[in-house]
Design a protein around this motif. Structure first.
Motif, PDB file in Angstrom:
ATOM      1  N   PRO A  85     -27.372  69.060  48.517  1.00 29.23           N
ATOM      2  CA  PRO A  85     -28.624  69.754  48.221  1.00 29.23           C
ATOM      3  C   PRO A  85     -29.817  68.788  48.293  1.00 29.23           C
ATOM      4  O   PRO A  85     -29.647  67.579  48.125  1.00 29.23           O
ATOM      5  N   ARG A  86     -30.989  69.341  48.528  1.00 24.27           N
ATOM      6  CA  ARG A  86     -32.212  68.537  48.538  1.00 24.27           C
ATOM      7  C   ARG A  86     -32.358  67.796  47.207  1.00 24.27           C
ATOM      8  O   ARG A  86     -32.027  68.331  46.149  1.00 24.27           O
ATOM      9  N   ASP A  87     -32.854  66.549  47.256  1.00 24.87           N
ATOM     10  CA  ASP A  87     -33.048  65.683  46.073  1.00 24.87           C
ATOM     11  C   ASP A  87     -31.725  65.254  45.442  1.00 24.87           C
ATOM     12  O   ASP A  87     -31.694  64.829  44.281  1.00 24.87           O
ATOM     13  N   ALA A  88     -30.618  65.378  46.186  1.00 20.67           N
ATOM     14  CA  ALA A  88     -29.318  64.942  45.659  1.00 20.67           C
ATOM     15  C   ALA A  88     -29.323  63.432  45.448  1.00 20.67           C
ATOM     16  O   ALA A  88     -30.053  62.686  46.110  1.00 20.67           O
ATOM     17  N   VAL A  99     -24.661  60.054  42.843  1.00 23.01           N
ATOM     18  CA  VAL A  99     -23.545  60.681  42.117  1.00 23.01           C
ATOM     19  C   VAL A  99     -23.142  61.997  42.795  1.00 23.01           C
ATOM     20  O   VAL A  99     -21.949  62.300  42.917  1.00 23.01           O
ATOM     21  N   ASP A 100     -24.124  62.783  43.254  1.00 25.07           N
ATOM     22  CA  ASP A 100     -23.804  64.014  43.994  1.00 25.07           C
ATOM     23  C   ASP A 100     -22.977  63.692  45.231  1.00 25.07           C
ATOM     24  O   ASP A 100     -22.018  64.393  45.558  1.00 25.07           O
ATOM     25  N   PHE A 101     -23.356  62.605  45.933  1.00 24.15           N
ATOM     26  CA  PHE A 101     -22.618  62.196  47.135  1.00 24.15           C
ATOM     27  C   PHE A 101     -21.174  61.861  46.776  1.00 24.15           C
ATOM     28  O   PHE A 101     -20.238  62.292  47.455  1.00 24.15           O
ATOM     29  N   ARG A 139     -27.823  48.253  50.688  1.00 22.89           N
ATOM     30  CA  ARG A 139     -28.544  47.695  49.533  1.00 22.89           C
ATOM     31  C   ARG A 139     -28.013  48.320  48.251  1.00 22.89           C
ATOM     32  O   ARG A 139     -27.877  49.540  48.157  1.00 22.89           O
ATOM     33  N   VAL A 140     -27.722  47.487  47.239  1.00 19.39           N
ATOM     34  CA  VAL A 140     -27.232  47.992  45.964  1.00 19.39           C
ATOM     35  C   VAL A 140     -28.346  48.772  45.266  1.00 19.39           C
ATOM     36  O   VAL A 140     -29.484  48.297  45.155  1.00 19.39           O
ATOM     37  N   VAL A 141     -28.026  49.997  44.821  1.00 22.89           N
ATOM     38  CA  VAL A 141     -29.027  50.865  44.174  1.00 22.89           C
ATOM     39  C   VAL A 141     -28.418  51.484  42.913  1.00 22.89           C
ATOM     40  O   VAL A 141     -27.190  51.545  42.772  1.00 22.89           O
ATOM     41  N   PRO A 142     -29.256  51.990  41.987  1.00 21.46           N
ATOM     42  CA  PRO A 142     -28.732  52.702  40.806  1.00 21.46           C
ATOM     43  C   PRO A 142     -28.098  54.032  41.213  1.00 21.46           C
ATOM     44  O   PRO A 142     -28.424  54.612  42.258  1.00 21.46           O
ATOM     45  N   LEU A 143     -27.210  54.540  40.373  1.00 22.29           N
ATOM     46  CA  LEU A 143     -26.526  55.805  40.655  1.00 22.29           C
ATOM     47  C   LEU A 143     -27.485  56.989  40.690  1.00 22.29           C
ATOM     48  O   LEU A 143     -27.185  58.016  41.292  1.00 22.29           O
ATOM     49  N   ARG A 144     -28.642  56.878  40.026  1.00 24.33           N
ATOM     50  CA  ARG A 144     -29.582  58.006  40.001  1.00 24.33           C
ATOM     51  C   ARG A 144     -30.470  58.054  41.242  1.00 24.33           C
ATOM     52  O   ARG A 144     -31.314  58.941  41.372  1.00 24.33           O
ATOM     53  N   THR A 145     -30.287  57.133  42.191  1.00 24.04           N
ATOM     54  CA  THR A 145     -31.137  57.067  43.383  1.00 24.04           C
ATOM     55  C   THR A 145     -31.054  58.362  44.193  1.00 24.04           C
ATOM     56  O   THR A 145     -29.971  58.870  44.482  1.00 24.04           O
ATOM     57  N   THR A 146     -32.218  58.893  44.568  1.00 23.07           N
ATOM     58  CA  THR A 146     -32.290  60.104  45.390  1.00 23.07           C
ATOM     59  C   THR A 146     -32.059  59.744  46.855  1.00 23.07           C
ATOM     60  O   THR A 146     -32.633  58.777  47.362  1.00 23.07           O
ATOM     61  N   LEU A 147     -31.221  60.520  47.530  1.00 25.01           N
ATOM     62  CA  LEU A 147     -30.852  60.223  48.920  1.00 25.01           C
ATOM     63  C   LEU A 147     -31.776  60.916  49.913  1.00 25.01           C
ATOM     64  O   LEU A 147     -32.339  61.982  49.621  1.00 25.01           O
ATOM     65  N   TRP A 191     -25.490  61.611  33.376  1.00 26.86           N
ATOM     66  CA  TRP A 191     -25.612  61.991  34.789  1.00 26.86           C
ATOM     67  C   TRP A 191     -26.054  63.444  34.940  1.00 26.86           C
ATOM     68  O   TRP A 191     -26.674  63.806  35.939  1.00 26.86           O
ATOM     69  N   LEU A 192     -25.724  64.273  33.961  1.00 27.82           N
ATOM     70  CA  LEU A 192     -26.110  65.689  34.035  1.00 27.82           C
ATOM     71  C   LEU A 192     -27.625  65.861  34.106  1.00 27.82           C
ATOM     72  O   LEU A 192     -28.121  66.896  34.549  1.00 27.82           O
ATOM     73  N   ASN A 193     -28.377  64.846  33.651  1.00 28.63           N
ATOM     74  CA  ASN A 193     -29.838  64.933  33.656  1.00 28.63           C
ATOM     75  C   ASN A 193     -30.428  64.791  35.050  1.00 28.63           C
ATOM     76  O   ASN A 193     -31.573  65.175  35.273  1.00 28.63           O
ATOM     77  N   PHE A 194     -29.642  64.212  36.003  1.00 27.57           N
ATOM     78  CA  PHE A 194     -30.255  64.005  37.319  1.00 27.57           C
ATOM     79  C   PHE A 194     -29.454  64.536  38.507  1.00 27.57           C
ATOM     80  O   PHE A 194     -29.979  64.629  39.607  1.00 27.57           O
ATOM     81  N   VAL A 195     -28.161  64.904  38.329  1.00 27.09           N
ATOM     82  CA  VAL A 195     -27.424  65.430  39.491  1.00 27.09           C
ATOM     83  C   VAL A 195     -27.959  66.806  39.888  1.00 27.09           C
ATOM     84  O   VAL A 195     -28.476  67.540  39.041  1.00 27.09           O
TER      85      VAL A 195
END
Length: 724
Positions: free
Chosen positions: A407-410, A413-415, A435-443, A463-467
């Protein structure tokens, strides 16, 4: 009013034979007669014979070019629910396949549940299970819904019409979209739109009519010009054009917040060519002849949509200086764009479809089934599947080059969960494009993502706050429920061990058998969990296991007092604010930390005065239904003395876990004359720190300058103004 003519038996059979000469005529004839007799004198809300409905559904299915079994199912789909016909009769007369499909499509109104929403969720859940065995179940259901929507205006109750239209928008439109049935999806949308917002639809139709009158046969003229241009360049192409449907226009106006006059691509043209190479040749001709609109080219041939849709899309300033959208595809791609999964089904059964294409087509269905298995109740399932079906997509790649649609803005963690639930559960970090990034990074489209894993599954509830994907949310919720269940079980067992000890008895599965039966639970484990989470008291269990015994001292103890979270607001400042009542107490909200320069509102609370929030603060949603509590406020021009006063602004940061990172943070803030008043690390990993920092600043401009400076620092991964 003149009643529509019911399609005759011979007409339906001829319509099917036209595309399938080997169709089972005998099956179709028997199903037609059986349905007509079964429905007898029943009438629809329109006053038409009820039998007209299954015949129309069969006609829609014939338009999809489905097989005889599916057409027979369309004729019989309401016989089990609305007539005296039985499953035995259906199986005896038409075979197991037809019975299985009719069973799958049959409405589930017999189930008595607590609310309309719960009923809707449960019906959708059962529909998904039925169609997972045979996609034709969904095709018949969609045809059934389409005819019901075409005759929706005959239903006399406005609330019922609105409920059906809303259900169509929420469930059947995204399902039609997911299986690639574009025309059916657009017709369902438009019919529902007519009921839910008839005035807006009428207004758009009126504007379209006005444009037609001004431009004459503009669509035809542009289509002719496109045909001539392709012919001159040696491209053999069939071209058709049409205006976008009213709902599509309305949705774009809402999404982009623009007026009708600002829409410049309400015309779309389809170009069908002979083969794949001709698609790109035709695209070259278009871009060579007319200027393309930047950012409006999409190649769905090299990266197909999840529903199997393939086409080239481009927008150009075309003939007569009109902005138009052009879609270029082959005949096979066109069939799939028109009929979606129905066309896939045909190609599959003609032996033309490759296994990987079929796997891609049905992947979404497998994902929804996984969510179904993990959801704790029908409403949670409906919410997560809606998340999965509604959102636009972004395409990312695994290290091996596999394409993953999200989904858009995934986020990362969604990946991880899209690849496999085990990978999501064990994710601890990620690399995006190396490049190492945080888990909350938008793809973003085209990102290559590698998930770094631990050996032990440990999804973080935060994680529920951003997935964004329903699959990720359902997997995380499932893990949390399992973890909580284990904790509740241990706590409940400890409580019961202590309670049983006072009766000189030991807790065991056998001892708890009476409680399991009386409380209608599955086993002793459920009793422990119930006691641990507070749904069952130890006294209830004791009264069942030891009837007539006295209360224990533990049961007489008073309940623990409930803790209250203290207010996060702070004392007001000397900065003048326009709109306040003189002498009224006020304080700034701790959720959004308003600063001079922000747009602000006040919320009046009896006994506490006014709490000042920024206009975009999420906390204001809870006061939406209480307009009498709102005050329209604004910062007044401060004096020189007041300008020097400090106000606290809060920022959220992700900084690299490396030597000197924290020093760089404090140095930059000090260099820009900010004063750190509080710092809280909220999450710590081997690679990153996530934290909130409260900074004393003059106004919002001062804070914005500090944020800009921090963003330019290599050791700081991301920084935003905090809203919570």
């Amino acid at each position: 009013m003149m009643r529509p003519r019911i399609m005759r038996q011979v007409e339906l059979v001829e319509k099917v034979l036209a595309y399938d000469p080997d169709a089972d005529e005998d099956l179709l004839n028997r199903a037609y007669v059986f349905s007509m007799k079964a429905h007898g004198t029943q009438k629809r809300a329109s006053g038409d014979p009820y039998f007209s409905h299954p015949v129309e559904v069969a006609g829609i299915l014939a338009g999809m070019k489905l097989d005889s079994t599916a057409i027979a199912t369309g004729l019989l789909h309401d016989t089990l629910e609305d007539t005296v016909a039985t499953s035995t009769e259906i199986e005896k007369n038409f075979g197991k396949d037809v019975l299985r499909l009719v069973d799958g499509v049959t409405k589930l109104s017999r189930i008595e549940l607590q609310s309309d929403r719960t009923r809707q969720a449960e019906n959708f859940r059962k529909l998904l299970l039925a169609m997972s065995n045979d996609i034709r179940v969904l095709l018949v259901k969609l045809a059934d819904r389409l005819h019901n929507m075409r005759t929706l205006h005959f239903i006399g109750t406005p609330d019922k019409r609105k409920r059906i239209a809303k259900e169509t928008m929420e469930i059947y439109v995204p399902l039609a979209d997911r299986i690639g049935m574009q025309d059916l999806k657009e017709e369902l949308e438009d019919l529902a739109f007519a009921e839910l917002n008839g005035d807006a639809r009428a207004s758009i139709i009126s504007r379209l009519e006005q444009l037609r009158n001004e431009g004459g046969k503009l669509v035809d003229r542009i289509a002719d010009r496109l045909k001539r241009t392709f012919a001159e360049q040696g491209v053999e192409a069939w071209v058709s054009g049409r205006e976008k449907r009213p709902f599509s226009i309305w949705e774009k106006m809402q999404r982009k917040n623009i007026a009708f006059e600002q829409l410049s691509d309400i015309m779309a043209f389809r170009v069908v060519v002979k083969d794949l190479a001709s698609c790109y040749h035709a695209l070259g001709v278009v871009h060579q002849t007319w200027p393309s609109v930047p950012g409006r080219f999409k190649d769905y041939i090299s990266t197909p949509k999840q529903n199997g849709y393939r086409s080239l899309h481009t927008t150009v300033i075309g003939p007569e200086n009109k902005r138009i959208e052009i879609q270029i595809r082959t005949q096979e791609m066109h069939d799939i764009s028109e009929l979606g999964v129905a066309a896939h089904w045909q190609y599959k059964h003609n032996g033309k479809e490759a296994p990987e294409a079929e796997a891609r087509q049905y992947r979404w269905l497998r994902e929804l089934l996984e969510i179904l298995e993990q959801a704790s109740d029908p409403e949670e399932f409906l919410e997560h599947t809606k998340l999965n079906m509604f959102q636009d997509q972004v395409f990312c790649f695994s290290p091996k080059g596999d394409l993953i649609a999200l989904p858009r803005d995934a986020t990362v963690v969604d990946f991880a969960y899209a690849v496999h639930s085990d990978i999501g559960d064990t994710a601890v970090g990620a690399k995006v494009n190396g490049r190492v990034v945080p888990l909350r990074t938008t793809l973003r489209n085209g990102d290559q993502v590698e998930i770094l894993r631990s050996k032990v599954p440990a999804p973080n509830p935060t994680w529920l706050n951003f997935v964004k994907s329903g699959r990720a949310k359902s997997c995380i919720n499932r893990f949390i429920r399992q973890q909580q269940r284990g904790q509740y079980s241990e706590l409940g067992k400890a409580i019961l061990v202590k309670a049983f000890r006072e009766h000189d008895a030991a807790v065991s599965e056998k001892a708890l058998d009476p409680a399991v039966k009386v409380l209608k639970l599955r086993n002793a484990e459920d009793v422990y969990v119930g006691v641990g989470d507070g749904n069952i008291t130890a006294r209830q269990v004791l009264n069942i296991v030891f009837p007539g015994n006295r209360e224990s001292e533990a049961d007489k103890a008073p309940p623990l007092p409930r803790l209250h979270k203290p207010s996060s607001g702070k004392a007001g400042s000397g900065i003048p604010i326009r709109g306040l009542i003189p002498g009224m107490a006020m304080h700034f909200a701790g959720c959004c930390h308003p600063l001079p320069g922000d747009r602000i509102v006040g919320i009046v609370t009896t006994g506490k005065g006014v709490t000042i929030h920024t206009i975009d603060c999420d906390a204001l949603e809870q006061f939406a239904e209480q307009p009498e509590r709102w005050l329209d406020l604004a910062w007044d021009s401060p004096s020189e003395a007041e300008k020097s006063q400090g106000h606290v602004g809060r920022i959220s940061l992700v900084i690299n876990n490396e030597p000197g990172a924290l020093s760089a943070l404090t140095t930059i803030i000090a260099k820009h004359k900010g004063n750190i008043t509080n710092l809280k690390i909220t999450n710590r990993t081997t690679d990153f720190f996530e934290m909130f920092v409260d900074i004393e600043v003059r106004d919002v401009k001062h804070l914005t300058n500090i944020i800009a400076a921090l963003r330019a620092t290599a050791s700081i991964s991301s920084v935003e103004r905090a809203k919570g």
